[in-house]
Write a protein that holds these residues in place. Sequence first.
Motif, PDB file in Angstrom:
ATOM      1  N   ARG A 138     -23.613  -4.032 101.345  1.00 20.11           N
ATOM      2  CA  ARG A 138     -24.512  -4.283 100.218  1.00 20.11           C
ATOM      3  C   ARG A 138     -25.354  -3.060  99.839  1.00 20.11           C
ATOM      4  NH1 ARG A 138     -26.456  -9.180 103.047  1.00 20.11           N
ATOM      5  NH2 ARG A 138     -28.508  -8.303 102.676  1.00 20.11           N
ATOM      6  N   LEU A 139     -24.860  -1.877 100.177  1.00 19.21           N
ATOM      7  CA  LEU A 139     -25.483  -0.642  99.717  1.00 19.21           C
ATOM      8  C   LEU A 139     -25.011  -0.353  98.296  1.00 19.21           C
ATOM      9  CD1 LEU A 139     -27.238   1.843 100.344  1.00 19.21           C
ATOM     10  CD2 LEU A 139     -25.208   2.936 101.296  1.00 19.21           C
ATOM     11  N   ALA A 140     -23.808  -0.819  97.981  1.00 18.54           N
ATOM     12  CA  ALA A 140     -23.226  -0.629  96.649  1.00 18.54           C
ATOM     13  C   ALA A 140     -22.610  -1.938  96.184  1.00 18.54           C
ATOM     14  CB  ALA A 140     -22.158   0.464  96.696  1.00 18.54           C
ATOM     15  N   HIS A 141     -22.323  -1.992  94.898  1.00 18.03           N
ATOM     16  CA  HIS A 141     -21.624  -3.149  94.348  1.00 18.03           C
ATOM     17  C   HIS A 141     -20.735  -2.694  93.199  1.00 18.03           C
ATOM     18  CE1 HIS A 141     -25.296  -2.932  91.861  1.00 18.03           C
ATOM     19  NE2 HIS A 141     -24.519  -3.360  90.889  1.00 18.03           N
ATOM     20  N   GLU A 142     -19.770  -3.530  92.891  1.00 16.40           N
ATOM     21  CA  GLU A 142     -18.851  -3.237  91.796  1.00 16.40           C
ATOM     22  C   GLU A 142     -19.232  -4.088  90.599  1.00 16.40           C
ATOM     23  OE1 GLU A 142     -14.043  -2.597  91.272  1.00 16.40           O
ATOM     24  OE2 GLU A 142     -14.817  -3.572  93.059  1.00 16.40           O
ATOM     25  N   GLU A 143     -19.121  -3.509  89.417  1.00 11.39           N
ATOM     26  CA  GLU A 143     -19.446  -4.230  88.189  1.00 11.39           C
ATOM     27  C   GLU A 143     -18.587  -3.651  87.063  1.00 11.39           C
ATOM     28  OE1 GLU A 143     -23.315  -1.674  86.711  1.00 11.39           O
ATOM     29  OE2 GLU A 143     -23.656  -3.286  88.128  1.00 11.39           O
ATOM     30  N   ASN A 144     -18.501  -4.376  85.970  1.00  9.04           N
ATOM     31  CA  ASN A 144     -17.804  -3.873  84.792  1.00  9.04           C
ATOM     32  C   ASN A 144     -18.821  -3.279  83.838  1.00  9.04           C
ATOM     33  OD1 ASN A 144     -15.230  -4.633  85.637  1.00  9.04           O
ATOM     34  ND2 ASN A 144     -15.489  -6.692  84.842  1.00  9.04           N
ATOM     35  N   ASP A 145     -18.495  -2.103  83.291  1.00  6.92           N
ATOM     36  CA  ASP A 145     -19.396  -1.483  82.330  1.00  6.92           C
ATOM     37  C   ASP A 145     -19.181  -2.104  80.951  1.00  6.92           C
ATOM     38  OD1 ASP A 145     -17.076  -0.308  81.326  1.00  6.92           O
ATOM     39  OD2 ASP A 145     -17.631   1.731  81.890  1.00  6.92           O
ATOM     40  N   GLN A 146     -19.824  -1.573  79.932  1.00  2.64           N
ATOM     41  CA  GLN A 146     -19.744  -2.141  78.585  1.00  2.64           C
ATOM     42  C   GLN A 146     -18.344  -2.075  77.994  1.00  2.64           C
ATOM     43  OE1 GLN A 146     -22.841  -0.050  76.486  1.00  2.64           O
ATOM     44  NE2 GLN A 146     -24.441  -1.405  77.278  1.00  2.64           N
ATOM     45  N   GLN A 147     -17.526  -1.147  78.491  1.00  6.66           N
ATOM     46  CA  GLN A 147     -16.136  -1.061  78.026  1.00  6.66           C
ATOM     47  C   GLN A 147     -15.196  -1.916  78.873  1.00  6.66           C
ATOM     48  OE1 GLN A 147     -17.767   2.081  78.788  1.00  6.66           O
ATOM     49  NE2 GLN A 147     -18.513   2.243  76.699  1.00  6.66           N
ATOM     50  N   GLY A 148     -15.743  -2.624  79.856  1.00  3.99           N
ATOM     51  CA  GLY A 148     -14.934  -3.481  80.717  1.00  3.99           C
ATOM     52  C   GLY A 148     -14.267  -2.746  81.876  1.00  3.99           C
ATOM     53  N   ARG A 149     -14.649  -1.484  82.089  1.00  2.32           N
ATOM     54  CA  ARG A 149     -14.079  -0.698  83.182  1.00  2.32           C
ATOM     55  C   ARG A 149     -14.757  -1.065  84.500  1.00  2.32           C
ATOM     56  NH1 ARG A 149     -15.041   5.307  82.061  1.00  2.32           N
ATOM     57  NH2 ARG A 149     -17.153   4.504  82.237  1.00  2.32           N
ATOM     58  N   SER A 150     -13.984  -1.068  85.581  1.00  2.00           N
ATOM     59  CA  SER A 150     -14.524  -1.338  86.909  1.00  2.00           C
ATOM     60  C   SER A 150     -15.273  -0.103  87.402  1.00  2.00           C
ATOM     61  CB  SER A 150     -13.387  -1.684  87.873  1.00  2.00           C
ATOM     62  OG  SER A 150     -13.899  -1.856  89.169  1.00  2.00           O
ATOM     63  N   CYS A 151     -16.586  -0.270  87.599  1.00  2.00           N
ATOM     64  CA  CYS A 151     -17.443   0.829  88.040  1.00  2.00           C
ATOM     65  C   CYS A 151     -18.226   0.401  89.279  1.00  2.00           C
ATOM     66  CB  CYS A 151     -18.410   1.220  86.937  1.00  2.00           C
ATOM     67  SG  CYS A 151     -17.601   1.858  85.467  1.00  2.00           S
ATOM     68  N   LEU A 152     -18.832   1.365  89.923  1.00  2.00           N
ATOM     69  CA  LEU A 152     -19.626   1.109  91.116  1.00  2.00           C
ATOM     70  C   LEU A 152     -21.079   1.470  90.834  1.00  2.00           C
ATOM     71  CD1 LEU A 152     -17.023   2.749  93.428  1.00  2.00           C
ATOM     72  CD2 LEU A 152     -17.626   0.332  93.510  1.00  2.00           C
ATOM     73  N   ASP A 153     -21.977   0.896  91.607  1.00  2.00           N
ATOM     74  CA  ASP A 153     -23.386   1.246  91.526  1.00  2.00           C
ATOM     75  C   ASP A 153     -23.955   1.179  92.934  1.00  2.00           C
ATOM     76  OD1 ASP A 153     -25.818   1.997  90.499  1.00  2.00           O
ATOM     77  OD2 ASP A 153     -26.077   0.233  89.221  1.00  2.00           O
ATOM     78  N   MET A 154     -25.027   1.926  93.172  1.00  2.00           N
ATOM     79  CA  MET A 154     -25.629   1.984  94.500  1.00  2.00           C
ATOM     80  C   MET A 154     -27.103   1.632  94.409  1.00  2.00           C
ATOM     81  SD  MET A 154     -25.581   5.058  97.305  1.00  2.00           S
ATOM     82  CE  MET A 154     -26.729   6.162  96.498  1.00  2.00           C
ATOM     83  N   LEU A 155     -27.540   0.814  95.323  1.00  2.00           N
ATOM     84  CA  LEU A 155     -28.925   0.376  95.393  1.00  2.00           C
ATOM     85  C   LEU A 155     -29.824   1.514  95.879  1.00  2.00           C
ATOM     86  CD1 LEU A 155     -30.696  -2.155  95.067  1.00  2.00           C
ATOM     87  CD2 LEU A 155     -30.294  -2.630  97.477  1.00  2.00           C
ATOM     88  N   ILE A 156     -30.911   1.708  95.177  1.00  2.00           N
ATOM     89  CA  ILE A 156     -31.916   2.686  95.587  1.00  2.00           C
ATOM     90  C   ILE A 156     -33.139   1.961  96.153  1.00  2.00           C
ATOM     91  CG2 ILE A 156     -33.511   4.487  94.786  1.00  2.00           C
ATOM     92  CD1 ILE A 156     -30.611   5.417  94.883  1.00  2.00           C
ATOM     93  N   ARG A 157     -33.565   0.919  95.419  1.00  2.00           N
ATOM     94  CA  ARG A 157     -34.754   0.181  95.831  1.00  2.00           C
ATOM     95  C   ARG A 157     -34.662  -1.237  95.312  1.00  2.00           C
ATOM     96  NH1 ARG A 157     -39.206   2.948  93.106  1.00  2.00           N
ATOM     97  NH2 ARG A 157     -39.024   1.395  91.513  1.00  2.00           N
ATOM     98  N   PRO A 158     -35.009  -2.239  96.027  1.00  2.00           N
ATOM     99  CA  PRO A 158     -35.421  -2.215  97.426  1.00  2.00           C
ATOM    100  C   PRO A 158     -34.197  -2.092  98.340  1.00  2.00           C
ATOM    101  CG  PRO A 158     -35.428  -4.475  96.647  1.00  2.00           C
ATOM    102  CD  PRO A 158     -35.042  -3.603  95.475  1.00  2.00           C
ATOM    103  N   LEU A 159     -34.278  -1.219  99.284  1.00  2.00           N
ATOM    104  CA  LEU A 159     -33.183  -1.025 100.250  1.00  2.00           C
ATOM    105  C   LEU A 159     -33.459  -1.898 101.465  1.00  2.00           C
ATOM    106  CD1 LEU A 159     -30.579   0.522 100.917  1.00  2.00           C
ATOM    107  CD2 LEU A 159     -32.016   2.207 102.080  1.00  2.00           C
ATOM    108  N   HIS A 160     -32.536  -2.804 101.736  1.00  2.00           N
ATOM    109  CA  HIS A 160     -32.714  -3.691 102.886  1.00  2.00           C
ATOM    110  C   HIS A 160     -32.442  -2.937 104.184  1.00  2.00           C
ATOM    111  CE1 HIS A 160     -28.541  -3.994 101.497  1.00  2.00           C
ATOM    112  NE2 HIS A 160     -28.225  -4.140 102.767  1.00  2.00           N
ATOM    113  N   ASN A 161     -32.913  -3.504 105.268  1.00  2.00           N
ATOM    114  CA  ASN A 161     -32.670  -2.951 106.590  1.00  2.00           C
ATOM    115  C   ASN A 161     -31.218  -3.242 106.955  1.00  2.00           C
ATOM    116  OD1 ASN A 161     -32.593  -2.754 109.564  1.00  2.00           O
ATOM    117  ND2 ASN A 161     -34.791  -2.413 109.324  1.00  2.00           N
TER     118      ASN A 161
END
Length: 169
Positions: A138-161
């Motif tokens: 759960r440091l990162a997750h996958e999502e679709n952008d506005q064009q429907g492309r599979s992209c990744l994102d990474m959590l900065i805050r709040p960062l869980h233990n």
Amino acid sequence: MFSFQNEAINFITNGKVTVRVLAQLELIPVGQCAFPNQFHENGWGMWLPMPNITLLPYFSDCIAKEFTRKETELFLEQKVRPNTFISLHKEGKATKRESNEYYIINKRELEVKRRLEANGLQYPNCTRDVIRLYISLRLAHEENDQQGRSCLDMLIRPLHNIDEVLINP
């Protein structure tokens, strides 16, 4: 970041800040990557495998540049070096210093691997495994952008233990 910026970001994002959000708000300077502030304090430096730690700045950079998941995988492949994915077995001759370094790294990585497996996760052997582990932890997750492309994102805050995810010691 200034207090006003923090408050504005918290309001816009409902308290959840990711690399993609910071990039969209143009808060990541060119040539730099975003990294969670609480990375070490929350145990990530201790329990994240070395390949994941080594590739994390490049992963963040790919997200900020709005790469697709496939483009991210290809970019990370280019950043892999011969020692990125270490063999957890001793092979060949080495100097005393190399043997000591190998022993320390190997001991750490074997313990990380053991804990990952105790929690049903796999130690990474390739960049695809690295990305899967970011997502599983759960440091990162996958999502679709506005064009429907599979992209990744990474959590900065709040960062869980990390102990909230790796519950089995």
